[in-house]
Scaffold this active site. Sequence first.
Site, PDB file in Angstrom:
ATOM      1  N   HIS A 267       0.845  -1.194   0.000  1.00 25.78           N
ATOM      2  CA  HIS A 267       0.000   0.000   0.000  1.00 25.78           C
ATOM      3  C   HIS A 267       0.877   1.239   0.000  1.00 25.78           C
ATOM      4  O   HIS A 267       1.896   1.286   0.685  1.00 25.78           O
ATOM      5  CB  HIS A 267      -0.918   0.015   1.236  1.00 25.78           C
ATOM      6  CG  HIS A 267      -2.110   0.887   1.033  1.00 25.78           C
ATOM      7  ND1 HIS A 267      -2.050   2.248   1.184  1.00 25.78           N
ATOM      8  CD2 HIS A 267      -3.374   0.583   0.651  1.00 25.78           C
ATOM      9  CE1 HIS A 267      -3.241   2.747   0.913  1.00 25.78           C
ATOM     10  NE2 HIS A 267      -4.059   1.773   0.581  1.00 25.78           N
ATOM     11  N   ASP A 318      -7.906  -5.470   0.432  1.00 27.70           N
ATOM     12  CA  ASP A 318      -8.448  -6.299  -0.643  1.00 27.70           C
ATOM     13  C   ASP A 318      -8.132  -7.782  -0.480  1.00 27.70           C
ATOM     14  O   ASP A 318      -8.830  -8.624  -1.048  1.00 27.70           O
ATOM     15  CB  ASP A 318      -7.904  -5.816  -1.999  1.00 27.70           C
ATOM     16  CG  ASP A 318      -8.459  -4.463  -2.364  1.00 27.70           C
ATOM     17  OD1 ASP A 318      -9.660  -4.251  -2.143  1.00 27.70           O
ATOM     18  OD2 ASP A 318      -7.695  -3.603  -2.837  1.00 27.70           O
TER      19      ASP A 318
HETATM   20  C1  LIG Z   1      -0.604  -0.778  -3.957  1.00 28.37           C
HETATM   21  C2  LIG Z   1       0.677  -0.548  -4.746  1.00 28.37           C
HETATM   22  C3  LIG Z   1       0.287  -0.133  -6.163  1.00 28.37           C
HETATM   23  C4  LIG Z   1       1.485   0.554  -4.070  1.00 28.37           C
HETATM   24  O1  LIG Z   1       2.417   0.931  -4.958  1.00 28.37           O
HETATM   25  P1  LIG Z   1       3.636   1.929  -4.682  1.00 28.37           P
HETATM   26  O2  LIG Z   1       3.449   2.719  -3.457  1.00 28.37           O
HETATM   27  O3  LIG Z   1       3.838   2.665  -5.949  1.00 28.37           O
HETATM   28  O4  LIG Z   1       4.809   0.947  -4.402  1.00 28.37           O
HETATM   29  P2  LIG Z   1       5.651   0.209  -5.530  1.00 28.37           P
HETATM   30  O5  LIG Z   1       4.747  -0.518  -6.491  1.00 28.37           O
HETATM   31  O6  LIG Z   1       6.620   1.192  -6.111  1.00 28.37           O
HETATM   32  O7  LIG Z   1       6.406  -0.836  -4.642  1.00 28.37           O
HETATM   33  C5  LIG Z   1       7.554  -0.556  -3.882  1.00 28.37           C
HETATM   34  C6  LIG Z   1       8.378  -1.832  -3.820  1.00 28.37           C
HETATM   35  O8  LIG Z   1       7.609  -2.855  -3.185  1.00 28.37           O
HETATM   36  C7  LIG Z   1       7.366  -3.924  -4.091  1.00 28.37           C
HETATM   37  N1  LIG Z   1       5.949  -4.295  -3.958  1.00 28.37           N
HETATM   38  C8  LIG Z   1       4.940  -3.469  -3.611  1.00 28.37           C
HETATM   39  N2  LIG Z   1       3.793  -4.163  -3.613  1.00 28.37           N
HETATM   40  C9  LIG Z   1       4.102  -5.421  -3.951  1.00 28.37           C
HETATM   41  C10 LIG Z   1       3.342  -6.573  -4.131  1.00 28.37           C
HETATM   42  N3  LIG Z   1       2.024  -6.552  -3.961  1.00 28.37           N
HETATM   43  N4  LIG Z   1       3.979  -7.695  -4.487  1.00 28.37           N
HETATM   44  C11 LIG Z   1       5.307  -7.731  -4.661  1.00 28.37           C
HETATM   45  N5  LIG Z   1       6.086  -6.649  -4.525  1.00 28.37           N
HETATM   46  C12 LIG Z   1       5.478  -5.514  -4.172  1.00 28.37           C
HETATM   47  C13 LIG Z   1       7.591  -3.351  -5.480  1.00 28.37           C
HETATM   48  O9  LIG Z   1       7.947  -4.346  -6.402  1.00 28.37           O
HETATM   49  C14 LIG Z   1       8.705  -2.398  -5.208  1.00 28.37           C
HETATM   50  O10 LIG Z   1       9.894  -3.115  -5.080  1.00 28.37           O
HETATM   51  P3  LIG Z   1      11.259  -2.561  -5.700  1.00 28.37           P
HETATM   52  O11 LIG Z   1      11.514  -1.257  -4.986  1.00 28.37           O
HETATM   53  O12 LIG Z   1      12.233  -3.648  -5.414  1.00 28.37           O
HETATM   54  O13 LIG Z   1      10.990  -2.357  -7.158  1.00 28.37           O
HETATM   55  C15 LIG Z   1       1.522  -1.833  -4.810  1.00 28.37           C
HETATM   56  O14 LIG Z   1       1.829  -2.250  -3.504  1.00 28.37           O
HETATM   57  C16 LIG Z   1       0.822  -2.938  -5.554  1.00 28.37           C
HETATM   58  O15 LIG Z   1       0.890  -2.989  -6.793  1.00 28.37           O
HETATM   59  N6  LIG Z   1       0.120  -3.873  -4.853  1.00 28.37           N
HETATM   60  C17 LIG Z   1      -0.614  -4.914  -5.501  1.00 28.37           C
HETATM   61  C18 LIG Z   1      -1.968  -4.418  -5.966  1.00 28.37           C
HETATM   62  C19 LIG Z   1      -2.904  -4.156  -4.817  1.00 28.37           C
HETATM   63  O16 LIG Z   1      -3.071  -4.972  -3.934  1.00 28.37           O
HETATM   64  N7  LIG Z   1      -3.567  -3.000  -4.878  1.00 28.37           N
HETATM   65  C20 LIG Z   1      -4.552  -2.615  -3.891  1.00 28.37           C
HETATM   66  C21 LIG Z   1      -4.065  -1.481  -3.051  1.00 28.37           C
HETATM   67  S1  LIG Z   1      -5.227  -1.112  -1.755  1.00 28.37           S
END
Ligand SMILES: CC(C)(COP(=O)(O)OP(=O)(O)OC[C@H]1O[C@@H](n2cnc3c(N)ncnc32)[C@H](O)[C@@H]1OP(=O)(O)O)[C@@H](O)C(=O)NCCC(=O)NCCS
Length: 382
Positions: A267, A318
Amino acid sequence: MSESATPYPYSPGLEGVPAGVSQISEIDSDRSSLQYRGYDVHDLAEHGSFEETAFLLLHGHLPNQHELTDFNNRLGTEREVPDAVYTALQALPPTTHPMDSIRTAFSVLAAFDPDYTEPATNHEANLRKAERIVAKAGTMVANGHRIRQGLNPIKPNPEHTTSENFLHLMTGTAPDPKTAHLLDASLTLYAEHGFNASTFANRVTVSTLSDLYSGIVTGIGTLRGPLHGGANEEAMRMLLEIGEPSNAQAWIDDALETKKKIMGFGHREYKKGDSRAMYLTKIAKALGIEKGNTKFGEIADILEDTMRERKNIFPNVDFPASYAYYLLDIPIDLYTPIFVVARVSGYCAHAIEQLSNNRLIRPKAIFDGPANLTYVPLADRA
Ligand SMILES: CC(C)(COP(=O)(O)OP(=O)(O)OC[C@H]1O[C@@H](n2cnc3c(N)ncnc32)[C@H](O)[C@@H]1OP(=O)(O)O)[C@@H](O)C(=O)NCCC(=O)NCCS
């Protein structure tokens, strides 16, 4: 252009960038807590109802008994939707995702609102529109589900709560009180969450002095994606793909090895865990025990332990919502639309807040393309 070379402070994805002032909800990342207008969301889910939460979000205070009764009566009388909405949904191909159906339904509904011609800045009209939107969202999702199955829409019972109405229309039978109660708690948890992507998109839309319905349509389109609301459906598909607890460790090892995103984890705001997930996990696991199906809870434990140990990443709301809804026999492609049924209350609260002290939201782009090229007439171009 590299980030350090930009003339403005820049945060990719606007991470950590304050984009406005709001009194609606407060996310405390350090304490992993969430409050709606000062009330802890756990208290609201545990002791209140979704309707109390919706009233709180829209009207700014918790209702007394008289106010809640009146509010419930208004929602009850507003649950029905014009036939034109159903006609539009019947015209969609059966392959249409219910998120696209509900987005379309709100577009059609907008023109039938008795306050359609009121200016965007009419606060009283906006509150009336907001209550209609909250009342009708569940009707449109559940009857949209019926239409997709070739069934006729059912008339809502004005005595039903939001969750009872949804279950009644979805199943065509009297709602089971326990299922309605659990669904109600999840609606409270899903109702509002600050400047998340879809709420922010909704605020951007109304900041042009567009109307509440346009904000809702924008919000739904934004919520649909798997990085946002769509994650609850993807999380369930992942759990079904894993299938059995005995497969879970190998599955997650491989997923991390191949750098897959694990849906329902992570998140932007919570780096120490999502308090809504903590609350809903208890409900989902208890439900699994009650239903004699603990395998999703067991798979969840393995994924959660591995994600925490290896990545310091925690489940978001979720993740437990996905298998809780599955155990409640709700079709998977209705999970994100259920999120809509709850979140329209937050969207409307934000739209009204934005419009009550509006300034156009218009950020700046950092230009990183070619400039000052010489125009070559079409006939002379290679
Ligand atoms: C929610 C979300 C988009 C937040 O994104 P964000 O703040 O931009 O964080 P990032 O996507 O840049 O992630 C930061 C790091 O954590 C990792 N990470 C974050 N969520 C992850 C996940 N669900 N699975 C695996 N790795 C994850 C990323 O790969 C990244 O790693 P890196 O720095 O080695 O590249 C992201 O956690 C995600 O895609 N989650 C899955 C989808 C989800 O459950 N969404 C509902 C949110 S309520």
